[in-house]
Design an enzyme around this catalytic site. Structure first.
Site, PDB file in Angstrom:
ATOM      1  N   THR A 214       3.188 -14.975  11.100  1.00 27.86           N
ATOM      2  CA  THR A 214       2.746 -13.995  10.107  1.00 27.86           C
ATOM      3  C   THR A 214       3.378 -12.648  10.428  1.00 27.86           C
ATOM      4  OG1 THR A 214       0.816 -13.141  11.300  1.00 27.86           O
ATOM      5  CG2 THR A 214       0.531 -15.215  10.092  1.00 27.86           C
ATOM      6  N   CYS A 215       2.997 -11.618   9.654  1.00 25.71           N
ATOM      7  CA  CYS A 215       3.569 -10.299   9.915  1.00 25.71           C
ATOM      8  C   CYS A 215       3.117  -9.732  11.254  1.00 25.71           C
ATOM      9  CB  CYS A 215       3.214  -9.328   8.794  1.00 25.71           C
ATOM     10  SG  CYS A 215       1.448  -9.059   8.575  1.00 25.71           S
TER      11      CYS A 215
ATOM     12  N   GLY B 266       7.067  -8.806  -4.170  1.00 23.37           N
ATOM     13  CA  GLY B 266       6.397 -10.017  -3.713  1.00 23.37           C
ATOM     14  C   GLY B 266       5.249 -10.325  -4.651  1.00 23.37           C
ATOM     15  N   ALA B 267       4.700 -11.521  -4.546  1.00 25.78           N
ATOM     16  CA  ALA B 267       3.574 -11.890  -5.418  1.00 25.78           C
ATOM     17  C   ALA B 267       2.599 -12.794  -4.690  1.00 25.78           C
ATOM     18  CB  ALA B 267       4.098 -12.571  -6.684  1.00 25.78           C
TER      19      ALA B 267
ATOM     20  N   GLU C 133      -0.521 -13.415  -1.573  1.00 25.77           N
ATOM     21  CA  GLU C 133      -1.909 -12.993  -1.446  1.00 25.77           C
ATOM     22  C   GLU C 133      -2.026 -11.520  -1.057  1.00 25.77           C
ATOM     23  OE1 GLU C 133      -5.973 -14.396   0.941  1.00 25.77           O
ATOM     24  OE2 GLU C 133      -4.111 -15.533   1.132  1.00 25.77           O
ATOM     25  N   THR C 134      -1.152 -11.065  -0.149  1.00 30.85           N
ATOM     26  CA  THR C 134      -1.208  -9.666   0.285  1.00 30.85           C
ATOM     27  C   THR C 134      -0.919  -8.722  -0.873  1.00 30.85           C
ATOM     28  OG1 THR C 134      -0.586 -10.228   2.553  1.00 30.85           O
ATOM     29  CG2 THR C 134      -0.243  -7.954   1.864  1.00 30.85           C
ATOM     30  N   ILE C 135       0.125  -9.011  -1.639  1.00 32.93           N
ATOM     31  CA  ILE C 135       0.471  -8.151  -2.778  1.00 32.93           C
ATOM     32  C   ILE C 135      -0.613  -8.202  -3.845  1.00 32.93           C
ATOM     33  CG2 ILE C 135       2.067  -7.946  -4.732  1.00 32.93           C
ATOM     34  CD1 ILE C 135       3.084  -6.652  -2.193  1.00 32.93           C
TER      35      ILE C 135
END
Length: 427
Positions: free
Chosen positions: A49-50, A187-188, A190-192
């Site tokens: 992950t990030c 981006g599209a 969950e975070t965005i």
């Protein structure tokens, strides 16, 4: 088999290092197979992950150097650059860490909910790749169960503070009236989606969603009355954006310094606020050198996040207690399974020895041997052979002063040191 975890996270390394050891989701099945082929590696799951890249494994004896060397070769990073940032945990420490990660207690944002979904996805990918067996399967199922209890039995998830929330909160510090601001979301995922929701709640109505596939961008844009474009359309829409927040899985930067410079000229150098949540980064580091750009990475959000963590400390303590109970339960189950396997192996060994001696006795009887003599010989030989290796091991343990082995033997076979009773002369 033993459980272990080897990894790097936001606590041990900056984003500049983390992005170099992240894995492209498209190559994950191949990568899992490569690690499993290393000596001593049995089962394997990778979470990337990030904020972290972690390898979860099950092996008889983990060879940390072998795995780190592979990681160094795979990513083209010098070994010494990794050594200071990597950690390796084994057995109960590895189990506890896994459960803490899934519960959001090891996240940059305490209690953030996204990590559980990311871990479930990583587990599913490993299952599909065939690198998960009984041990990691049991670990992750127990982990997901504990994480669910943490969510339902504590207040750790109340008023969630996510990286997306922190990014929007930072934008609110810069733009007094968010309703006059426009945003470009790259981006599209969950975070965005969370970013879009927080921006909309903050009053932003001019939102553009750029994504690799237009259908996904349109699906997200529809919910927030936003505009959907492809990634290649970014140069066209970028000059309109006061706020740019990026979070994709692209292995290469999407926004370069040249593209941003052109956008700034069209904006007549009106400042732009950018947050790059992605790892690897979506926005070239050099963009931050431009005087009219305020570029932040996920690491820069730490201060905002820490301010919102203090209220969750009691919930975190409760969550830690649930996790420790979960670790204890898992380790007891694991040890019980080890005992079952040991008993199975012991029974198999004794059964094989018995059948071998019984076959010899039956042949002697078929050849006319005296039944009593054959049976006595069978019993004598069977007991001698069964006790030979334990006898050698016990003598060696006694000579070496390992008296606990002798004590365990007495307990296992219910032996006493009392001498046989003398004959009673009164009769």
């Amino acid at each position: 088999m033993g459980i272990w975890t080897l990894g790097i996270n936001h606590k041990t390394a900056p984003v500049a290092v983390r992005e170099r050891v992240s894995f492209d989701p498209a190559t994950m099945p191949t990568v899992l197979g490569e690690i499993q082929q290393l000596d001593s590696v049995g089962e394997v799951v990778i979470l990337s992950t990030c904020n972290r890249t972690e390898i979860y494994g099950s092996s008889n004896d983990v060879n940390e150097d072998l795995i780190v060397d592979w990681l160094s070769r795979h990513h083209g990073i010098e070994r010494h650059e990794l050594d200071s940032a990597l950690y390796c945990l084994t057995d109960d420490k590895a189990v506890q860490h896994t459960m803490r990660v899934a519960s959001g207690l090891d996240s940059l944002v305490l209690g953030e909910p996204q990590i559980l979904g990311q871990m479930k996805s990583a587990f599913a990918v490993a299952q599909e790749a065939g690198t998960v067996g009984s041990e990691l399967g049991r670990l992750f199922r127990q982990t997901f169960s504990i994480a669910k209890r943490v969510r339902t039995d504590t207040a750790i998830g109340e008023n969630p503070v996510s990286v997306a929330f922190a990014a929007v909160r930072m934008a609110q510090h810069i733009f007094a009236d968010m309703s006059n601001s426009s945003a470009l979301l790259i981006g599209a995922g969950e975070t965005i989606e969370l970013v879009a929701r927080h921006l909309y709640q903050a009053g932003v109505r001019q939102i553009v969603v750029a994504n690799r596939t237009l259908a996904r961008a349109q699906h997200l844009a529809q919910e927030f009355h936003a505009e959907a474009v492809l990634l290649e359309d970014i140069p066209t829409v970028l000059p309109r954006a006061d706020i740019v927040i990026a979070s994709t899985a692209s292995p290469l930067p999407i926004l370069g310094k040249g593209m941003v410079e052109k956008a700034l000229k069209k904006r007549r150098h009106k400042p732009m606020f950018m947050v790059d949540i992605a790892v690897p980064r979506d926005i070239e580091e050099e963009v931050g050198q431009l005087s009219d750009v305020y570029l932040y990475t996920v690491d820069d959000l730490r201060t905002i996040i820490e301010e919102n963590v203090r209220s969750r400390e009691d919930a975190a303590r409760q969550a830690e207690e649930l996790i420790l109970a979960g670790v204890d339960h898992f380790m007891r189950e694991l040890k019980a399974l080890d005992a079952v396997q040991t008993l199975t192996d012991l029974r198999t060994s004794i059964d094989a020895l018995r059948e071998d001696q019984l076959e010899k006795a039956l042949k002697q009887l078929q050849n006319g041997g005296d039944a009593e003599k054959v049976l006595r010989q069978f019993a004598h030989t069977f007991s001698n052979k069964m006790l030979h290796e334990p006898t050698v091991a016990l003598r060696k343990a006694g000579a070496e002063g390992r008296l606990e082995v002798l004590d365990w033997t007495r307990e296992l076979f219910n032996l006493t040191s009392t001498a046989p009773a003398a004959a009673d002369d009164s009769e």
